[in-house]
Design a protein around this motif. Structure first.
Motif, mmCIF file in Angstrom:
data_model
loop_
_atom_site.group_PDB
_atom_site.id
_atom_site.type_symbol
_atom_site.label_atom_id
_atom_site.label_comp_id
_atom_site.label_asym_id
_atom_site.label_seq_id
_atom_site.Cartn_x
_atom_site.Cartn_y
_atom_site.Cartn_z
ATOM 1 N N SER A 31 18.378 57.494 45.714
ATOM 2 C CA SER A 31 19.497 58.291 46.212
ATOM 3 C C SER A 31 19.727 59.567 45.410
ATOM 4 O O SER A 31 20.596 60.372 45.757
ATOM 5 N N TYR A 32 18.971 59.767 44.355
ATOM 6 C CA TYR A 32 19.138 60.928 43.496
ATOM 7 C C TYR A 32 18.290 62.096 43.975
ATOM 8 O O TYR A 32 17.212 61.931 44.538
ATOM 9 N N ASN A 52 15.156 66.527 47.227
ATOM 10 C CA ASN A 52 16.417 65.827 47.454
ATOM 11 C C ASN A 52 16.164 64.389 47.863
ATOM 12 O O ASN A 52 15.021 63.937 47.967
ATOM 13 N N TRP A 53 17.228 63.681 48.177
ATOM 14 C CA TRP A 53 17.124 62.235 48.367
ATOM 15 C C TRP A 53 16.230 61.856 49.540
ATOM 16 O O TRP A 53 15.619 60.788 49.538
ATOM 17 N N GLY A 101 22.368 63.296 45.380
ATOM 18 C CA GLY A 101 21.209 63.516 46.217
ATOM 19 C C GLY A 101 20.971 64.900 46.760
ATOM 20 O O GLY A 101 19.892 65.191 47.275
#
Length: 123
Positions: A31-32, A52-53, A101
């Motif tokens: 999710s990061y 991104n996520w 994210g």
């Protein structure tokens, strides 16, 4: 809390390739947003690439077409494949993680940092 450990740096001739790895702890890695930054001696830390996520990527103009950021959620690892390296790519490379994210480009946008790995490109 997320811990990041980079590896894969070293000395390479101009035109060569290296792949940096960043191993992350924590169950919420997927999710990061993840980023790579670099810092040359006497210069500020600068953005290199981010992901991104959900896999969207963005690159600094100076590395676009030569570097590729990717991640393996099963291994909690993000990579930076660096091709066609130039002497001006010489720097300490840092991996960073951002909770939430969203892809961001600023040093202050990231919550966690690795210790850095040295990349030296000889001419």
């Amino acid at each position: 809390q997320v811990q990041l450990v980079e590896s894969g740096g070293g000395l390479v001739q101009a035109g060569g390739s290296l792949r940096l790895s960043c191993a992350a702890s924590g169950r919420t890695f997927s999710s990061y947003a993840m980023g790579w930054f670099r810092q040359a001696p006497g210069k500020e830390r600068q953005f290199v690439a981010a992901l991104n996520w959900n896999g969207y990527t963005y690159y600094a103009d100076s590395v676009k077409g030569r570097f590729t950021i990717s991640k393996d959620n099963a291994k909690n690892t993000v990579y930076l494949q660096m091709n066609s390296l130039k002497p001006e790519d010489t720097a300490v490379y840092y991996c960073a993680a951002r909770a939430g994210g969203q892809l961001r480009l600023g040093v202050n946008d990231y919550d966690y940092w690795g210790q850095g790995t040295q990349v030296t490109v000889s001419s």
